[in-house]
Scaffold this active site. Structure first.
Site, PDB file in Angstrom:
ATOM      1  N   GLY A  15       0.790  -1.231   0.000  1.00  0.00           N
ATOM      2  CA  GLY A  15       0.000   0.000   0.000  1.00  0.00           C
ATOM      3  C   GLY A  15       0.819   1.275   0.000  1.00  0.00           C
ATOM      4  O   GLY A  15       0.279   2.351   0.255  1.00  0.00           O
ATOM      5  N   LEU A  92      -1.936  -6.273  -8.612  1.00  0.00           N
ATOM      6  CA  LEU A  92      -1.254  -7.359  -9.305  1.00  0.00           C
ATOM      7  C   LEU A  92      -2.184  -8.317 -10.041  1.00  0.00           C
ATOM      8  O   LEU A  92      -1.792  -9.430 -10.374  1.00  0.00           O
ATOM      9  CB  LEU A  92      -0.388  -8.145  -8.311  1.00  0.00           C
ATOM     10  CG  LEU A  92       0.712  -7.338  -7.626  1.00  0.00           C
ATOM     11  CD1 LEU A  92       1.464  -8.203  -6.621  1.00  0.00           C
ATOM     12  CD2 LEU A  92       1.680  -6.750  -8.649  1.00  0.00           C
ATOM     13  N   LYS A  93      -3.398  -7.894 -10.284  1.00  0.00           N
ATOM     14  CA  LYS A  93      -4.362  -8.758 -10.976  1.00  0.00           C
ATOM     15  C   LYS A  93      -4.796  -8.104 -12.276  1.00  0.00           C
ATOM     16  O   LYS A  93      -4.979  -6.889 -12.336  1.00  0.00           O
ATOM     17  CB  LYS A  93      -5.602  -9.001 -10.099  1.00  0.00           C
ATOM     18  CG  LYS A  93      -5.293  -9.580  -8.734  1.00  0.00           C
ATOM     19  CD  LYS A  93      -4.641 -10.936  -8.847  1.00  0.00           C
ATOM     20  CE  LYS A  93      -4.282 -11.502  -7.482  1.00  0.00           C
ATOM     21  NZ  LYS A  93      -3.572 -12.762  -7.580  1.00  0.00           N
ATOM     22  N   ASN A 107      -2.834   3.374 -14.386  1.00  0.00           N
ATOM     23  CA  ASN A 107      -1.906   2.427 -13.767  1.00  0.00           C
ATOM     24  C   ASN A 107      -0.509   3.023 -13.810  1.00  0.00           C
ATOM     25  O   ASN A 107      -0.188   3.814 -14.684  1.00  0.00           O
ATOM     26  CB  ASN A 107      -1.914   1.099 -14.528  1.00  0.00           C
ATOM     27  CG  ASN A 107      -1.004   0.067 -13.880  1.00  0.00           C
ATOM     28  OD1 ASN A 107      -1.019  -0.118 -12.665  1.00  0.00           O
ATOM     29  ND2 ASN A 107      -0.200  -0.605 -14.675  1.00  0.00           N
ATOM     30  N   HIS A 109       3.454   1.697 -14.021  1.00  0.00           N
ATOM     31  CA  HIS A 109       4.257   0.514 -14.325  1.00  0.00           C
ATOM     32  C   HIS A 109       5.729   0.870 -14.152  1.00  0.00           C
ATOM     33  O   HIS A 109       6.151   1.948 -14.558  1.00  0.00           O
ATOM     34  CB  HIS A 109       3.982   0.055 -15.761  1.00  0.00           C
ATOM     35  CG  HIS A 109       4.703  -1.211 -16.116  1.00  0.00           C
ATOM     36  ND1 HIS A 109       4.248  -2.455 -15.711  1.00  0.00           N
ATOM     37  CD2 HIS A 109       5.850  -1.430 -16.785  1.00  0.00           C
ATOM     38  CE1 HIS A 109       5.100  -3.379 -16.147  1.00  0.00           C
ATOM     39  NE2 HIS A 109       6.083  -2.783 -16.807  1.00  0.00           N
ATOM     40  N   ASP A 150      -0.750  -3.689 -20.228  1.00  0.00           N
ATOM     41  CA  ASP A 150       0.293  -2.667 -20.394  1.00  0.00           C
ATOM     42  C   ASP A 150       0.322  -2.048 -21.787  1.00  0.00           C
ATOM     43  O   ASP A 150       1.376  -1.644 -22.281  1.00  0.00           O
ATOM     44  CB  ASP A 150       1.681  -3.236 -20.042  1.00  0.00           C
ATOM     45  CG  ASP A 150       1.792  -3.614 -18.570  1.00  0.00           C
ATOM     46  OD1 ASP A 150       1.106  -2.992 -17.745  1.00  0.00           O
ATOM     47  OD2 ASP A 150       2.567  -4.526 -18.251  1.00  0.00           O
ATOM     48  N   GLU A 179       8.231   6.976  -9.128  1.00  0.00           N
ATOM     49  CA  GLU A 179       6.796   6.678  -9.110  1.00  0.00           C
ATOM     50  C   GLU A 179       6.060   7.583  -8.120  1.00  0.00           C
ATOM     51  O   GLU A 179       4.972   8.091  -8.417  1.00  0.00           O
ATOM     52  CB  GLU A 179       6.558   5.219  -8.720  1.00  0.00           C
ATOM     53  CG  GLU A 179       6.993   4.207  -9.749  1.00  0.00           C
ATOM     54  CD  GLU A 179       6.765   2.774  -9.296  1.00  0.00           C
ATOM     55  OE1 GLU A 179       5.935   2.550  -8.385  1.00  0.00           O
ATOM     56  OE2 GLU A 179       7.405   1.872  -9.858  1.00  0.00           O
TER      57      GLU A 179
END
Length: 193
Positions: A15, A92-93, A107, A109, A150, A179
């Site tokens: 988290g 992660l799904k 998202n 990456h 992606d 990030e």
């Protein structure tokens, strides 16, 4: 607060990225974090984020459950709570997006997409592949997701030089710092456009 966009964050682990977006939302005037969704009931992030008093829904993903049904459950919760935008932060799904959510799910990456993306490319695996490729730089990408892994439209990237002494672990730390800076900035710009 009226007029603010309502954002949900989906996460699967510690988290840290979700917490960063929550803290950043306190300094922004364009959005509030209104929901947290976790795919793992044992994720450390569930207890880590509890103190922020944001509703947390756990939707456990197992091998016996269809990803489409689990995706519908997650987005159904978002619809119920009138969420405007979803941010994946360590999720992660693979999701199956309902049509009305296309263009509304971001998202982050840990590579410079389209490089080092796709099936099996997450976490340390990405940084191992980058180091093995002898690339001179790496970074992170914030992109919209669609129903191809992606491959959604890139909204922003940030990069860092790779040193000769970098390991996958040290590169992961460098990229993670990027990030934490990039995601809130891109989210703010996305919501104001």
């Amino acid at each position: 607060m009226p007029g603010l966009k309502r954002v949900a964050i989906f996460f699967s682990g510690h988290g840290g990225g979700a917490e960063n977006l929550i803290k950043s939302s306190k300094h922004q005037n364009s959005y509030i974090i209104a929901l947290l969704v976790c795919s793992n009931p044992h994720a450390p992030g569930v207890s880590r984020l509890a103190s922020y008093n944001i509703p947390i829904r756990v939707v456990p993903w197992g091998k016996s459950k269809e990803p489409q049904n689990l995706s519908m459950e997650c987005f159904g919760i978002c619809d119920e709570l009138q969420i405007d935008v979803v941010c994946l932060a360590g999720w992660l799904k693979q999701l199956v997006l309902p049509e009305h959510w296309l263009g509304k799910v971001l998202n982050i990456h840990p590579s410079l997409l389209p490089l080092f993306g796709g099936k099996g490319m997450y976490g340390l695996k990405v940084h191992e592949a980058v180091i093995q490729s002898r690339s001179q730089k790496s970074g992170c990408t914030v992109h919209l997701i669609d129903n191809e892994l992606d491959r959604g439209r890139i909204l922003g990237q940030s990069n860092v030089e790779i040193d000769d002494h970098d390991t996958p672990e040290s590169l992961q730390q460098k990229v993670y710092k990027l990030e934490l800076e990039l995601y809130p900035e891109i989210l703010k710009n996305f919501l104001s456009s």
